[in-house]
Design an enzyme around this catalytic site. Structure first.
Site, PDB file in Angstrom:
ATOM      1  N   LYS A 252       0.822  -1.202   0.074  1.00  0.00           N
ATOM      2  CA  LYS A 252       0.000  -0.036   0.047  1.00  0.00           C
ATOM      3  C   LYS A 252       0.765   1.209   0.039  1.00  0.00           C
ATOM      4  O   LYS A 252       2.305   1.236   0.441  1.00  0.00           O
ATOM      5  CB  LYS A 252      -0.902   0.226   1.393  1.00  0.00           C
ATOM      6  CG  LYS A 252      -2.055   0.594   1.100  1.00  0.00           C
ATOM      7  CD  LYS A 252      -3.330  -0.004   0.658  1.00  0.00           C
ATOM      8  CE  LYS A 252      -4.452   0.529  -0.049  1.00  0.00           C
ATOM      9  NZ  LYS A 252      -5.495  -0.286  -0.472  1.00  0.00           N
TER      10      LYS A 252
ATOM     11  N   ASP B 253      -6.959   4.029  -4.599  1.00  0.00           N
ATOM     12  CA  ASP B 253      -7.726   3.899  -3.381  1.00  0.00           C
ATOM     13  C   ASP B 253      -8.264   5.271  -3.142  1.00  0.00           C
ATOM     14  O   ASP B 253      -8.663   6.125  -4.005  1.00  0.00           O
ATOM     15  CB  ASP B 253      -6.840   3.693  -2.465  1.00  0.00           C
ATOM     16  CG  ASP B 253      -7.369   2.991  -1.130  1.00  0.00           C
ATOM     17  OD1 ASP B 253      -7.584   1.959  -0.956  1.00  0.00           O
ATOM     18  OD2 ASP B 253      -7.224   3.715  -0.065  1.00  0.00           O
TER      19      ASP B 253
ATOM     20  N   GLY C 225     -20.483   6.298   2.039  1.00  0.00           N
ATOM     21  CA  GLY C 225     -19.458   6.727   1.155  1.00  0.00           C
ATOM     22  C   GLY C 225     -20.465   7.176  -0.140  1.00  0.00           C
ATOM     23  O   GLY C 225     -21.721   6.894  -0.349  1.00  0.00           O
TER      24      GLY C 225
ATOM     25  N   VAL D 295     -16.250   3.093  -5.181  1.00  0.00           N
ATOM     26  CA  VAL D 295     -16.841   1.914  -4.256  1.00  0.00           C
ATOM     27  C   VAL D 295     -18.304   1.683  -4.233  1.00  0.00           C
ATOM     28  O   VAL D 295     -19.073   0.855  -4.538  1.00  0.00           O
ATOM     29  CB  VAL D 295     -16.010   1.316  -3.410  1.00  0.00           C
ATOM     30  CG1 VAL D 295     -16.548   0.171  -2.627  1.00  0.00           C
ATOM     31  CG2 VAL D 295     -14.543   1.236  -3.709  1.00  0.00           C
TER      32      VAL D 295
ATOM     33  N   TRP E   6     -20.479   3.675  -5.858  1.00  0.00           N
ATOM     34  CA  TRP E   6     -21.080   3.853  -6.832  1.00  0.00           C
ATOM     35  C   TRP E   6     -21.172   2.275  -7.434  1.00  0.00           C
ATOM     36  O   TRP E   6     -22.554   2.069  -8.208  1.00  0.00           O
ATOM     37  CB  TRP E   6     -20.255   4.683  -7.810  1.00  0.00           C
ATOM     38  CG  TRP E   6     -20.689   4.689  -9.219  1.00  0.00           C
ATOM     39  CD1 TRP E   6     -21.709   5.283  -9.756  1.00  0.00           C
ATOM     40  CD2 TRP E   6     -19.944   4.230 -10.245  1.00  0.00           C
ATOM     41  NE1 TRP E   6     -21.651   4.923 -11.122  1.00  0.00           N
ATOM     42  CE2 TRP E   6     -20.514   4.226 -11.609  1.00  0.00           C
ATOM     43  CE3 TRP E   6     -18.898   3.292 -10.293  1.00  0.00           C
ATOM     44  CZ2 TRP E   6     -20.361   3.747 -12.815  1.00  0.00           C
ATOM     45  CZ3 TRP E   6     -18.266   2.763 -11.779  1.00  0.00           C
ATOM     46  CH2 TRP E   6     -19.010   2.872 -12.691  1.00  0.00           C
TER      47      TRP E   6
HETATM   48  O1  2IT Z   1      -8.029  -1.732  -1.106  1.00  0.00           O
HETATM   49  C1  2IT Z   1      -7.809  -2.348  -2.285  1.00  0.00           C
HETATM   50  O2  2IT Z   1      -7.793  -3.186  -2.495  1.00  0.00           O
HETATM   51  C2  2IT Z   1      -7.798  -1.177  -3.455  1.00  0.00           C
HETATM   52  N1  2IT Z   1      -7.541  -0.116  -3.074  1.00  0.00           N
HETATM   53  C3  2IT Z   1      -7.311  -1.798  -4.716  1.00  0.00           C
HETATM   54  C4  2IT Z   1      -5.920  -2.143  -4.931  1.00  0.00           C
HETATM   55  C5  2IT Z   1      -5.403  -2.395  -6.246  1.00  0.00           C
HETATM   56  O3  2IT Z   1      -4.249  -2.827  -6.529  1.00  0.00           O
HETATM   57  O4  2IT Z   1      -6.271  -2.723  -7.181  1.00  0.00           O
END
Ligand code: 2IT
Length: 446
Positions: free
Chosen positions: A124, A164, A235, A239, A241
């Site tokens: 991340k 993200d 939210g 996501v 949506w």
């Molecule tokens: O939390 C997650 O799984 C994402 N933000 C997507 C990560 C991705 O590499 O598509």
């Protein structure tokens, strides 16, 4: 496994990193009994190795705003674990971003990615840069400055970032553009790209669609059906949506969305293309508020400063951010007879909220299972890029559907309790853990 001792050590080394310690505690408590059946795990110190990221890059991001002022932000990439494939996970741009949050997300991502059945490790990244109120030119300059540092440490078989919170198609485009400028390479080093330059169909919808495919399986397991169910969603980003779109297609009625300013209740359902696409408009405005929905659709009501968990619905689907469902919210949900909580945000529920769900025998499914369709479809984007081909919408959607069914099955394998109760938290954590642990064991100690 001595959970208390491991956590005490971790806390001493990383004091105050509350989200990180929360995510680790949940997994340790879930996997403890299974872990203790495997002396070879203990001997190889699998858990002590798994809870620490492989490495963390921290860097300064300097950029110039529209007033000509120099701005400085913090940038990070946490490469958590690559036992089963290249590091993979999103980038978050939000004022709240710090190492504790990125470490919890990277840790969760490792198990989530293991559940997808695809060969991806966990990572991340992000920055404390807040996109709120920024111009398009400022966003571009920030993304370029961020990539100017990050590019050395990523690559199609090394580490593949994506979006993200605060990072969508636009930001991925700007970052990927700078990556190509610096490397002179067109490889699938980022996912969530535009369709014209290597992006996959269905990736924008995938997290929300996948969540609903998972919920369908979960309901089936309970002898129930999604048709006619009312759903509270929080939210209003990408996501939420996707979740509202698929829930509506499947015959459910979503009655809420929310933002940092409060929530909107629409008793008729957020169920027309006009209403659903208005979410995209709200997001694109960059103001981070949902109140205007109630002005545009007068049959709905805006509740300032409140969260949608006070309503009587069939299913609660948190789609906003970590710890957005507190113990009190969980109590409201229980009091209102809400039977199902499908967490779509990463660690959307506090540990105390989850304890209450399980105590009350409500069905609770954690984000790392429910939202895994997003990163799974990123994995499908990597596959298409590596083969230099494109799959049709139907092809990607069918694969996503199969993956979500498979994840549900893995949860059932490890999460069904003796009395028949489905403990999805346990199921997802053990299934993800076993795959990563076995991969680490097979590759030796290093
Ligand atoms: O939390 C997650 O799984 C994402 N933000 C997507 C990560 C991705 O590499 O598509």
């Amino acid at each position: 496994m001595n959970v208390d001792k491991i956590l005490a050590n971790l806390e001493a080394k990383h004091p105050g990193e509350l989200e990180y310690l929360q995510a680790v505690r949940e997994v340790l408590l879930s996997v403890k009994d299974e872990y203790n059946k495997h002396p070879e795990f203990e001997q190889a110190r699998i858990i002590e190795r798994m809870v620490e990221p492989d490495r963390i890059y921290t860097f300064r991001v300097t950029w110039i705003d529209d007033n000509g002022e120099v701005q400085v932000n913090q940038g990070y990439r946490v490469q958590f674990n690559n036992a089963i494939g290249p590091y993979k996970g999103g980038i978050r741009f939000h004022a709240s971003v710090n190492l504790s949050i990125l470490k919890f997300l990277g840790f969760e991502q490792t198990f989530k990615n293991a559940l997808t059945t695809l060969p991806m490790g966990g990572a991340k990244g992000g920055s404390d840069f807040s996109p709120r109120g920024k111009s398009d030119a400022e966003i571009m300059r920030f993304c370029q400055a961020f990539m100017l540092e990050l590019w050395r440490n990523i690559g199609p078989d090394k580490d593949v970032p994506a979006g993200d919170i605060g990072v969508g198609g636009r930001e991925v485009g700007y970052m990927y553009g700078m990556y190509k400028k610096l490397t002179h390479e067109c490889t699938g080093t980022m996912t969530g790209k535009g369709l014209e330059f290597g992006g996959s169909l269905i990736r924008p919808e995938a997290t929300g669609f996948g969540a609903l495919y998972f919920v369908e399986e979960l309901l089936k397991d309970q002898g129930d059906d999604i048709k006619g169910k009312t759903i509270a969603v929080s939210g209003f980003g990408n996501v939420a949506w996707g979740a509202v779109t698929k829930a509506t297609q499947l015959g459910a009625k979503v009655v809420t969305i929310s933002g940092p300013d409060g929530y909107v209740y629409d008793p008729d359902g957020i169920n027309t293309p006009e209403k659903i696409n208005y979410m995209l408009e709200l997001r694109a405005s960059g103001n981070d508020i949902v109140a205007p929905y109630a002005e545009k659709f007068p049959n709905s009501t805006f509740y300032p400063g409140r969260r949608p968990w006070e309503l009587k619905v069939d299913i609660a689907m948190p789609c906003a951010t970590q710890n957005e469902v507190s113990r009190d919210d969980a109590q409201h949900l229980a009091d209102n007879g809400v039977k199902y909580v499908a967490e779509v945000s990463n660690m959307g529920c506090t540990a105390e909220a989850i304890d209450l769900f399980i105590e009350k025998r409500m069905i609770y499914a954690p984000g790392k299972a429910v939202n895994a369709g997003g990163v799974a479809t990123s994995g499908l984007e990597m596959t298409q890029n590596a083969q230099h081909i494109y799959w049709s919408e139907q092809e990607v959607d069918a694969r996503l559907h199969t993956i979500m069914r498979d994840i549900h099955e893995q949860c059932v394998k490890y999460g069904r309790e003796d009395d028949g109760y489905m403990n999805y938290m346990k199921g997802a954590n053990i299934a993800g853990f076993m795959k990563v642990a076995n991969a680490m064991l097979a590759q030796g100690i290093y």
